[in-house]
Design an enzyme around this catalytic site. Sequence first.
Site, mmCIF file in Angstrom:
data_model
loop_
_atom_site.group_PDB
_atom_site.id
_atom_site.type_symbol
_atom_site.label_atom_id
_atom_site.label_comp_id
_atom_site.label_asym_id
_atom_site.label_seq_id
_atom_site.Cartn_x
_atom_site.Cartn_y
_atom_site.Cartn_z
ATOM 1 N N LYS A 1 0.713 -1.213 -0.197
ATOM 2 C CA LYS A 1 -0.137 -0.135 0.056
ATOM 3 C C LYS A 1 1.161 1.610 0.282
ATOM 4 O O LYS A 1 0.303 2.537 0.493
ATOM 5 C CB LYS A 1 -1.051 -0.264 1.176
ATOM 6 C CG LYS A 1 -1.777 -1.561 1.338
ATOM 7 C CD LYS A 1 -2.001 -2.115 0.328
ATOM 8 C CE LYS A 1 -3.354 -0.721 -0.972
ATOM 9 N NZ LYS A 1 -3.778 -1.693 -1.785
ATOM 10 N N SER A 2 1.717 0.804 -0.641
ATOM 11 C CA SER A 2 3.077 2.719 -0.577
ATOM 12 C C SER A 2 2.831 2.894 -2.237
ATOM 13 O O SER A 2 3.608 3.992 -2.146
ATOM 14 C CB SER A 2 4.472 1.451 -0.600
ATOM 15 O OG SER A 2 4.219 1.251 1.041
ATOM 16 N N GLY A 3 2.198 2.355 -2.983
ATOM 17 C CA GLY A 3 2.195 2.535 -4.498
ATOM 18 C C GLY A 3 3.078 1.707 -5.181
ATOM 19 O O GLY A 3 3.111 2.426 -6.297
ATOM 20 N N THR B 1 1.772 -0.586 -7.373
ATOM 21 C CA THR B 1 0.635 -1.047 -8.416
ATOM 22 C C THR B 1 1.749 0.884 -9.556
ATOM 23 O O THR B 1 1.311 0.512 -10.989
ATOM 24 C CB THR B 1 -0.651 -0.334 -8.213
ATOM 25 O OG1 THR B 1 -1.312 -1.007 -7.365
ATOM 26 C CG2 THR B 1 -0.982 -0.835 -9.882
ATOM 27 N N HIS C 1 7.117 -7.231 -2.471
ATOM 28 C CA HIS C 1 7.523 -6.444 -1.088
ATOM 29 C C HIS C 1 8.402 -7.676 -0.208
ATOM 30 O O HIS C 1 8.121 -6.961 1.486
ATOM 31 C CB HIS C 1 6.204 -7.097 0.192
ATOM 32 C CG HIS C 1 4.768 -6.404 -1.111
ATOM 33 N ND1 HIS C 1 4.984 -5.691 -1.124
ATOM 34 C CD2 HIS C 1 3.551 -7.019 -0.837
ATOM 35 C CE1 HIS C 1 3.692 -4.756 -1.616
ATOM 36 N NE2 HIS C 1 2.984 -5.773 -1.623
ATOM 37 N N TYR D 1 6.668 8.025 -2.704
ATOM 38 C CA TYR D 1 4.829 9.054 -3.078
ATOM 39 C C TYR D 1 4.986 10.454 -2.488
ATOM 40 O O TYR D 1 4.523 10.695 -3.394
ATOM 41 C CB TYR D 1 4.319 7.732 -1.538
ATOM 42 C CG TYR D 1 2.793 7.605 -2.422
ATOM 43 C CD1 TYR D 1 2.444 7.288 -3.459
ATOM 44 C CD2 TYR D 1 2.134 8.653 -2.284
ATOM 45 C CE1 TYR D 1 1.085 6.907 -3.839
ATOM 46 C CE2 TYR D 1 0.737 8.983 -2.584
ATOM 47 C CZ TYR D 1 0.224 7.832 -3.401
ATOM 48 O OH TYR D 1 -0.805 7.563 -3.913
ATOM 49 N N ARG E 1 -7.833 3.799 -5.116
ATOM 50 C CA ARG E 1 -8.266 4.432 -4.048
ATOM 51 C C ARG E 1 -9.108 6.067 -4.069
ATOM 52 O O ARG E 1 -9.356 6.403 -4.774
ATOM 53 C CB ARG E 1 -9.066 3.913 -2.761
ATOM 54 C CG ARG E 1 -9.600 3.891 -1.592
ATOM 55 C CD ARG E 1 -9.433 3.482 0.193
ATOM 56 N NE ARG E 1 -8.320 4.486 0.255
ATOM 57 C CZ ARG E 1 -8.351 5.390 1.353
ATOM 58 N NH1 ARG E 1 -9.492 5.604 2.209
ATOM 59 N NH2 ARG E 1 -6.801 6.106 2.050
ATOM 60 N N LYS E 2 -7.946 6.769 -3.461
ATOM 61 C CA LYS E 2 -8.389 7.762 -3.413
ATOM 62 C C LYS E 2 -6.581 8.374 -4.103
ATOM 63 O O LYS E 2 -6.850 9.264 -4.484
ATOM 64 C CB LYS E 2 -8.457 8.606 -1.633
ATOM 65 C CG LYS E 2 -9.988 8.117 -0.902
ATOM 66 C CD LYS E 2 -9.715 9.977 -0.228
ATOM 67 C CE LYS E 2 -11.337 9.495 0.696
ATOM 68 N NZ LYS E 2 -10.741 10.107 1.545
HETATM 69 P P1 A3P Z 1 -5.657 4.838 -1.564
HETATM 70 O O1 A3P Z 1 -5.566 3.612 0.002
HETATM 71 O O2 A3P Z 1 -4.811 5.916 0.170
HETATM 72 O O3 A3P Z 1 -5.826 5.108 -1.910
HETATM 73 P P2 A3P Z 1 -0.357 -0.238 -3.628
HETATM 74 O O4 A3P Z 1 -0.373 -0.250 -5.420
HETATM 75 O O5 A3P Z 1 1.485 -0.456 -3.220
HETATM 76 O O6 A3P Z 1 -1.712 -1.242 -3.195
HETATM 77 O O7 A3P Z 1 -0.559 1.196 -2.975
HETATM 78 C C1 A3P Z 1 -1.906 1.852 -2.945
HETATM 79 C C2 A3P Z 1 -2.316 2.674 -2.936
HETATM 80 O O8 A3P Z 1 -1.245 3.663 -4.352
HETATM 81 C C3 A3P Z 1 -3.342 3.435 -2.602
HETATM 82 O O9 A3P Z 1 -3.783 4.221 -2.187
HETATM 83 C C4 A3P Z 1 -3.974 3.305 -4.218
HETATM 84 O O10 A3P Z 1 -5.411 4.657 -4.339
HETATM 85 C C5 A3P Z 1 -3.141 4.528 -4.378
HETATM 86 N N1 A3P Z 1 -2.629 4.675 -6.109
HETATM 87 C C6 A3P Z 1 -3.219 3.264 -6.696
HETATM 88 N N2 A3P Z 1 -2.793 4.103 -8.403
HETATM 89 C C7 A3P Z 1 -1.907 5.127 -8.448
HETATM 90 C C8 A3P Z 1 -1.091 5.968 -9.534
HETATM 91 N N3 A3P Z 1 -1.149 5.889 -10.523
HETATM 92 N N4 A3P Z 1 -0.946 7.052 -8.804
HETATM 93 C C9 A3P Z 1 -0.878 7.243 -7.538
HETATM 94 N N5 A3P Z 1 -1.692 6.632 -6.212
HETATM 95 C C10 A3P Z 1 -2.304 5.610 -6.654
#
Ligand code: A3P
Length: 340
Positions: free
Chosen positions: A80-82, A84, A146, A234, A300-301
């Site tokens: 969940k750090s970015g 994707t 990870h 991030y 998500r956001k």
């Molecule tokens: P939030 O839950 O705060 O919205 P990961 O990819 O490591 O699972 O991280 C997920 C987080 O990255 C989520 O944060 C998601 O919304 C955000 N995210 C996904 N795609 C993104 C993108 N293209 N640019 C920036 N943030 C992104």
Amino acid sequence: MTITQSPKKQSTAGVEDDQDLSNECKDLLLSLPKEKGWRTKHIYLFQGFWCQPKEIQSILSFQRHFQARDSDIVLTTIPKSGTTWLKALAFAIANREKYPISEKKSHPLLTSNPHDLVPFIEYKVYASNDLPDLSKYPEPRIFGTHIPFPALAEPIKNSQCKIVYICRNPFDTFVSSWIYLNKVKPESLPMVQLEEAFEMYCNGAMGYGPFWNHMLGYWNESLKRPDKVLFLKYEEMKEDIVSYVKKLAVFLGYPFSVQEERDAVAEDLAELCSFEKMKELEVNRSGKSIMNFENKNLFRKAEIGDWVNYLSPPMEERLSKVLEEKLSGSGLTFKAAKRP
Ligand code: A3P
């Protein structure tokens, strides 16, 4: 080569018997400290970090068998750090000769989720009991993981291959994890309440944690070997993504040419990988890429500082203390780690 499977499912206390685990892994689990998990019944302290049974099996196989190439790219994160976003950016940068950014309509990122283009070592490449055929991955091979730095396969550390780590403010990472894991957990497990999850996070007992060790492992290595490990944040990337696209391209060995600069290729690439663009794509609204998890939950956001909507002032104080205690003196700091 096939890893030996146990002939029948064991019901040994302490072992997750609904998982397809080898006897070796089951025996190992019995010797490891364990805690309540979020997405599996338990997580285990393995090689100094917490992870799930099936991940342990995959990581062992990876550590034993992975052979790195100097041209490999390894993208590393705590969940969940970015992840994707980083996968999309690295894929688009390193493959832009094969898939020009100008051909926007046919770019693979428009029809595939980044996790399908850049597979996870522990959830895809080494997830099956059969060893993978690594020659099937096109050059440059790009993998995501990870796994903490000390536990990476030695050939990754010893070859010329590049490692990129993206790090996010732990407050937002925690909230993003809590929301995500409650969406993807099996229905048979109860929802983990925010307060309980927060305690687990602050105590370090969460997937691939303690998070401070995970971050510091890559942070310290990036200071020691800046040509080997690029440490990204991030929040800084969100503020100035085009500069970071260029920086990432140089680090990976795919710098933008003068003509590409003129054509604003980095700007187009940043847009292709932007949250707004990716979230709207059909593949990311309806598909499944990591195990059986729906892609839509990955977007998500993507806001900085959204944690203030979830964490109370005492929780803020508690996590701030953890950060102070664990990270002070390291030079690693975060934006948006204080309530405005
Ligand atoms: P939030 O839950 O705060 O919205 P990961 O990819 O490591 O699972 O991280 C997920 C987080 O990255 C989520 O944060 C998601 O919304 C955000 N995210 C996904 N795609 C993104 C993108 N293209 N640019 C920036 N943030 C992104």
